[in-house]
Scaffold this active site. Structure first.
Site, mmCIF file in Angstrom:
data_model
loop_
_atom_site.group_PDB
_atom_site.id
_atom_site.type_symbol
_atom_site.label_atom_id
_atom_site.label_comp_id
_atom_site.label_asym_id
_atom_site.label_seq_id
_atom_site.Cartn_x
_atom_site.Cartn_y
_atom_site.Cartn_z
ATOM 1 N N CYS A 109 0.827 -1.209 0.000
ATOM 2 C CA CYS A 109 0.000 0.000 0.000
ATOM 3 C C CYS A 109 0.864 1.263 0.000
ATOM 4 O O CYS A 109 1.056 1.911 1.039
ATOM 5 C CB CYS A 109 -0.977 0.047 1.160
ATOM 6 S SG CYS A 109 -2.209 1.333 0.826
ATOM 7 N N CYS A 166 -5.582 1.992 -4.349
ATOM 8 C CA CYS A 166 -5.111 2.646 -3.136
ATOM 9 C C CYS A 166 -6.099 3.762 -2.773
ATOM 10 O O CYS A 166 -6.090 4.815 -3.414
ATOM 11 C CB CYS A 166 -3.718 3.209 -3.419
ATOM 12 S SG CYS A 166 -2.830 3.584 -1.939
HETATM 13 P P1 FAD Z 1 -0.357 -11.060 3.870
HETATM 14 O O1 FAD Z 1 -1.795 -10.706 3.926
HETATM 15 O O2 FAD Z 1 0.601 -10.215 4.639
HETATM 16 O O3 FAD Z 1 -0.231 -12.598 4.282
HETATM 17 C C1 FAD Z 1 0.982 -13.291 4.296
HETATM 18 C C2 FAD Z 1 0.805 -14.484 5.219
HETATM 19 O O4 FAD Z 1 1.938 -15.350 5.088
HETATM 20 C C3 FAD Z 1 0.736 -14.070 6.683
HETATM 21 O O5 FAD Z 1 -0.410 -14.653 7.271
HETATM 22 C C4 FAD Z 1 2.024 -14.619 7.286
HETATM 23 O O6 FAD Z 1 1.869 -15.030 8.633
HETATM 24 C C5 FAD Z 1 2.324 -15.794 6.381
HETATM 25 N N1 FAD Z 1 3.735 -16.179 6.353
HETATM 26 C C6 FAD Z 1 4.830 -15.396 6.536
HETATM 27 N N2 FAD Z 1 5.935 -16.153 6.465
HETATM 28 C C7 FAD Z 1 5.551 -17.408 6.211
HETATM 29 C C8 FAD Z 1 6.253 -18.637 6.040
HETATM 30 N N3 FAD Z 1 7.584 -18.723 6.087
HETATM 31 N N4 FAD Z 1 5.526 -19.771 5.816
HETATM 32 C C9 FAD Z 1 4.172 -19.712 5.748
HETATM 33 N N5 FAD Z 1 3.462 -18.582 5.904
HETATM 34 C C10 FAD Z 1 4.153 -17.447 6.132
HETATM 35 N N6 FAD Z 1 -4.317 -3.023 0.479
HETATM 36 C C11 FAD Z 1 -5.403 -2.510 -0.188
HETATM 37 O O7 FAD Z 1 -5.890 -3.133 -1.122
HETATM 38 N N7 FAD Z 1 -5.974 -1.327 0.175
HETATM 39 C C12 FAD Z 1 -5.510 -0.612 1.226
HETATM 40 O O8 FAD Z 1 -6.066 0.455 1.537
HETATM 41 C C13 FAD Z 1 -4.392 -1.120 1.958
HETATM 42 N N8 FAD Z 1 -3.910 -0.436 3.012
HETATM 43 C C14 FAD Z 1 -2.905 -0.980 3.762
HETATM 44 C C15 FAD Z 1 -2.473 -0.295 4.899
HETATM 45 C C16 FAD Z 1 -1.475 -0.830 5.707
HETATM 46 C C17 FAD Z 1 -1.034 -0.072 6.923
HETATM 47 C C18 FAD Z 1 -0.919 -2.103 5.376
HETATM 48 C C19 FAD Z 1 0.138 -2.716 6.270
HETATM 49 C C20 FAD Z 1 -1.320 -2.780 4.243
HETATM 50 C C21 FAD Z 1 -2.305 -2.228 3.420
HETATM 51 N N9 FAD Z 1 -2.748 -2.863 2.250
HETATM 52 C C22 FAD Z 1 -3.806 -2.345 1.535
HETATM 53 C C23 FAD Z 1 -1.959 -3.987 1.688
HETATM 54 C C24 FAD Z 1 -2.566 -5.366 1.898
HETATM 55 O O9 FAD Z 1 -2.919 -5.578 3.240
HETATM 56 C C25 FAD Z 1 -1.563 -6.418 1.423
HETATM 57 O O10 FAD Z 1 -1.135 -6.099 0.119
HETATM 58 C C26 FAD Z 1 -2.186 -7.819 1.446
HETATM 59 O O11 FAD Z 1 -2.472 -8.199 2.767
HETATM 60 C C27 FAD Z 1 -1.245 -8.825 0.775
HETATM 61 O O12 FAD Z 1 -1.720 -10.135 0.939
HETATM 62 P P2 FAD Z 1 -0.685 -11.360 1.053
HETATM 63 O O13 FAD Z 1 -1.526 -12.555 1.297
HETATM 64 O O14 FAD Z 1 0.248 -11.328 -0.076
HETATM 65 O O15 FAD Z 1 0.166 -11.021 2.359
#
Ligand code: FAD
Length: 424
Positions: A175, A355
């Site tokens: 983000c 965003c």
């Molecule tokens: P995550 O949701 O972070 O999930 C990754 C998972 O993998 C976690 O559960 C973690 O525990 C697990 N993991 C880590 N290491 C390992 C390992 N070795 N083995 C197995 N599992 C593991 N997005 C929007 O669309 N709109 C917004 O307004 C927005 N605002 C945001 C504001 C903030 C402050 C933040 C921090 C993020 C924001 N985002 C927003 C971004 C969004 O939250 C992320 O892009 C999204 O969560 C990505 O999903 P993901 O599954 O790739 O990662």
């Protein structure tokens, strides 16, 4: 094919094989698991996820601004793992894609026919000296961690004037707008409290533009001007001394020379540098800098045909957002099933990300864009205009969409498309 289709927790299984193993039970992992389960319930699926809880991270901006409570953004992981999908409660510790195996933090090994990589990225809190010691105290807050986001709201409320700094590290970060969203909300809050005129607000960012997509820069410049914010481009936060209330930046001047700049603060909102996970970086799945090396359109791994990747961990040059995950997940599922069925891969990702830029309480510039900075809004309205409707979208509709549709494999979407707008 595969074992243990009905297992819900294989914590202590010494060696297990699944049709599809999904690494990460965050936004991307759970969405893919739920969609795969809906489309092909005969497959044995496992999610590898060490955490007991799952966070709706887009809500943390609102926690920092006192609009949401922290509890509204956190749920138990167990309740989100789709029925019939095994939860391997451990972290992936190593990958051997040539053998179709991964090792786990508990010492066991899991094999798969297909692997989906969705473990997110690493928030590098250690990348800023002194930050870990002072985060959550001394006016040092961050919306990038749930507890520190709660502290952001306390800092906003306790600030009575003085210097407030907001930092942004080098891209990519998840983000990209989040470092400045909280800044505008803070300024708007202080305006309402009558202390904006006694405040000096500075945005210190490592990059040289307010936003990566130039189309959305003018409304952000308007906000910066309206609140009287000073912007320091090419200021990269390196260290914080909480008790002395100083932040040290590496500043790059126009002629390319760098210098150390120390700034006093009364409060500082910090965004940590963001890098690939060590375990991914060290694996054959990584590209030269450590992201899961996938084709930007099909999301299939460039070397291993039975591996897909999405979300923050992927090498795709899109905005790392949950909005991107919502579009990527059905593409991964469709292409994975195509490979499984011996068909062509036809689903293609256009780089969509979104965003919602909170320029004030109740007002959002809804930035939606795709690869190459193409403007791809969901609604036929000029997205540069701050709108109250977008605020409702962010605070009401999108959280509901996330918990009730995306994570349950609903695949409901508001279709976006490329549109042209006048220059002003
Ligand atoms: P995550 O949701 O972070 O999930 C990754 C998972 O993998 C976690 O559960 C973690 O525990 C697990 N993991 C880590 N290491 C390992 C390992 N070795 N083995 C197995 N599992 C593991 N997005 C929007 O669309 N709109 C917004 O307004 C927005 N605002 C945001 C504001 C903030 C402050 C933040 C921090 C993020 C924001 N985002 C927003 C971004 C969004 O939250 C992320 O892009 C999204 O969560 C990505 O999903 P993901 O599954 O790739 O990662």
């Amino acid at each position: 094919m595969g074992l243990n289709a009905s297992v819900t927790d294989t914590k202590r299984a010494p060696h297990t094989k699944f049709d599809v193993v999904i690494v990460g039970g965050g936004a991307a992992g759970i969405t893919v698991a739920a969609e795969l389960r809906r489309h092909r319930s005969s497959l044995t699926l496992a999610v590898v996820e060490p955490s007991d809880t799952h966070a709706y991270q887009p809500g943390w901006t609102l926690v920092g601004a006192g609009v949401f409570r922290r509890e509204q953004t956190i749920r138990s992981e167990e309740g989100l793992i789709p029925k019939g999908v095994a939860w391997i409660k451990a972290a992936a510790a190593g990958f051997d894609p040539a053998a179709n195996e991964l090792s786990l933090s508990d010492g066991s090994t899991v094999s798969y026919r297909y692997l989906v990589m969705a473990p997110g990225l690493k928030l590098d809190w250690d990348g800023i000296a002194g930050l870990k010691e002072t985060l959550g105290r001394n006016g040092v807050c961050s919306n990038y961690r749930a507890d520190a986001a709660e502290y952001s709201w306390r800092c906003l409320q306790e600030f009575r004037g003085g210097t407030a700094l907001f930092s942004q590290p080098p891209m990519p970060i998840k983000c990209a707008g989040a470092p400045q969203k909280i800044m505008y909300l803070a300024a708007d809050y202080w305006r309402k409290q009558g202390c904006l005129s006694k405040s000096r607000i500075e945005f210190c960012l490592a990059g040289d533009a307010l936003f990566g997509v130039p189309f959305f820069v003018p409304p952000l410049k308007d906000a910066v001007q309206r609140y009287g914010i000073a912007v320091n481009y090419k200021y990269n936060l390196k260290a914080i001394d909480g008790s002395a209330k100083t932040a040290t930046f590496s500043a790059t001047a126009a002629d390319g020379t760098t210098s150390e700049q120390v700034k006093h603060f009364d409060m500082i909102h910090v965004v940590p540098p963001q890098v690939p996970l060590d375990v991914v970086k060290a694996s054959p799945l990584a590209n030269s800098v450590g992201w899961v090396d996938v084709d930007p359109a099909t999301l299939r791994h460039v070397k291993y045909d039975n591996v897909f990747g999405l979300g923050d961990a992927a090498s795709t040059p899109n905005a790392k957002t949950a909005a991107a995950v919502r579009i990527q997940a059905p593409i991964v599922v469709s292409n994975l099933l195509a490979v499984l069925d011996g068909k062509e891969l036809t689903a293609k990702y256009d780089g969509y990300g979104s965003c919602p830029l909170t320029v004030a309480y109740g007002k959002i510039v809804l930035a939606e864009f795709g690869y190459g900075g193409k403007i791809t809004p969901s609604f036929p309205l000029d997205p540069r205009v701050p709108r109250r409707s977008a605020w409702y979208l962010k605070t009401k509709f999108l959280p509901w969409l996330y918990w009730s549709h995306m994570l349950t494999g609903g695949e409901f979407d508001i279709p976006h498309k490329e549109r042209a707008f006048s220059a002003t």
